[in-house]
Design an enzyme around this catalytic site. Structure first.
Site, short mmCIF file in Angstrom:
data_model
loop_
_atom_site.label_atom_id
_atom_site.label_comp_id
_atom_site.label_asym_id
_atom_site.label_seq_id
_atom_site.Cartn_x
_atom_site.Cartn_y
_atom_site.Cartn_z
N HIS B 59 0.47 -1.32 0.00
CA HIS B 59 0.24 -0.03 0.52
C HIS B 59 0.89 1.04 0.24
O HIS B 59 2.35 1.20 -0.08
CB HIS B 59 -1.41 0.27 1.38
N GLU B 61 1.42 3.33 1.96
CA GLU B 61 2.34 3.49 3.82
C GLU B 61 3.38 2.42 4.11
O GLU B 61 4.35 3.54 3.87
CB GLU B 61 0.70 3.38 4.62
N SER B 84 -6.94 7.97 3.87
CA SER B 84 -7.09 7.69 5.31
C SER B 84 -6.71 6.06 5.75
O SER B 84 -7.10 5.22 4.86
CB SER B 84 -8.35 7.72 5.91
N CYS B 86 -5.74 1.83 6.10
CA CYS B 86 -7.02 0.67 6.28
C CYS B 86 -6.18 0.20 7.31
O CYS B 86 -4.95 0.75 7.83
CB CYS B 86 -6.28 -0.63 4.64
N CYS B 89 -2.43 -0.82 7.14
CA CYS B 89 -0.96 0.16 7.60
C CYS B 89 -1.24 1.11 8.43
O CYS B 89 -0.31 1.62 9.36
CB CYS B 89 -1.81 0.81 6.57
#
Lengths: 154, 154
Positions: B59, B61, B84, B86, B89
């Protein structure tokens, strides 16, 4: 959800996860290994690669997820991991909806068993002697590396 | 911890995270981007690579964390992410002790802002129009890929 009991199949697959952990140990890495199983077959294997790939987010579980590749869902998957999952790996299990996790040991690192269980994941804790021994040996030999990997968040 | 307010510096770094998201979109991938900042300087950039690397745990992040490499700690780090976080993360941010997270938007995906905040992370939500527009466009164009990436766990 209450903790589950390991089946003979679980014990066999934990040996495969332990083999992954041992391979990492022998390569100078953090000895945590994982395998993912669906319909009685291994769909991914992995181990911590912090040292090997200089990658702090490559834990046993996330490396295993990477190696299993893209999937539409994880509803029939069991994750086997030699060590109780850290918060990153716990979040990964929850995000992808993995319904069952078999853990080798939680003696060297408590992890987040209750959190997984509260959120509906079936957790099986094996208290596996081989997993405990390998991780204990590593932490004694490489406390610096262990502390770095877990970022002090024990 | 109550939600924080974005500084002018935060707005600049969010542009860098958005550039990462846009690069992923243009490569046919999921358009979520991230940068990590310490002492006013970017120490890592990344974006979702599910499509590009066939890697479901990459992802924005986590790719950013990977690219920042091994570090002894994250106590002075801010994570900027266009969307925002998940649960994977979120767990990553908590596990590594990242104390501050600046989020582009939570309109297209609510994520886990309250959970981060409850656990002591300073969260800044920017409601950034560019981040909202890019993610909205992607979800409209590729609902299949979005659903796969988030594994249906919205």
């Amino acid at each position: 959800m209450p903790l589950g009991t390991p089946t003979p199949e679980d014990r066999n697959f934990m040996r495969e996860a332990h083999a992954q952990a041992l391979a990492s140990y022998e390569a100078g890495g953090v000895p945590v290994g994982a395998v993912m199983v669906e319909n009685g077959a291994i769909i991914g294997r992995g181990h911590n690669r912090r040292v090997q790939d200089s990658n702090p987010v490559s834990h046993g579980e996330t490396d295993c997820m990477k190696n299993a590749g893209r999937r539409p869902n994880y509803s029939g998957v069991t994750m086997y991991t030699t060590l109780s999952p850290c918060m990153m790996c716990t979040g990964t299990i929850l995000q992808f909806g993995i319904p069952r996790v078999v853990i080798g040991e939680a003696k060297n690192f408590a992890g987040n068993i209750e959190f997984l269980s509260e959120r509906g994941v079936e957790v099986v804790l094996m208290h596996d002697d081989d997993c405990i021994e390998l991780m204990s040996r590593f932490i004694e030999e490489r406390p610096d590396l262990w502390y770095e990997d877990i970022a002090g968040n024990e």
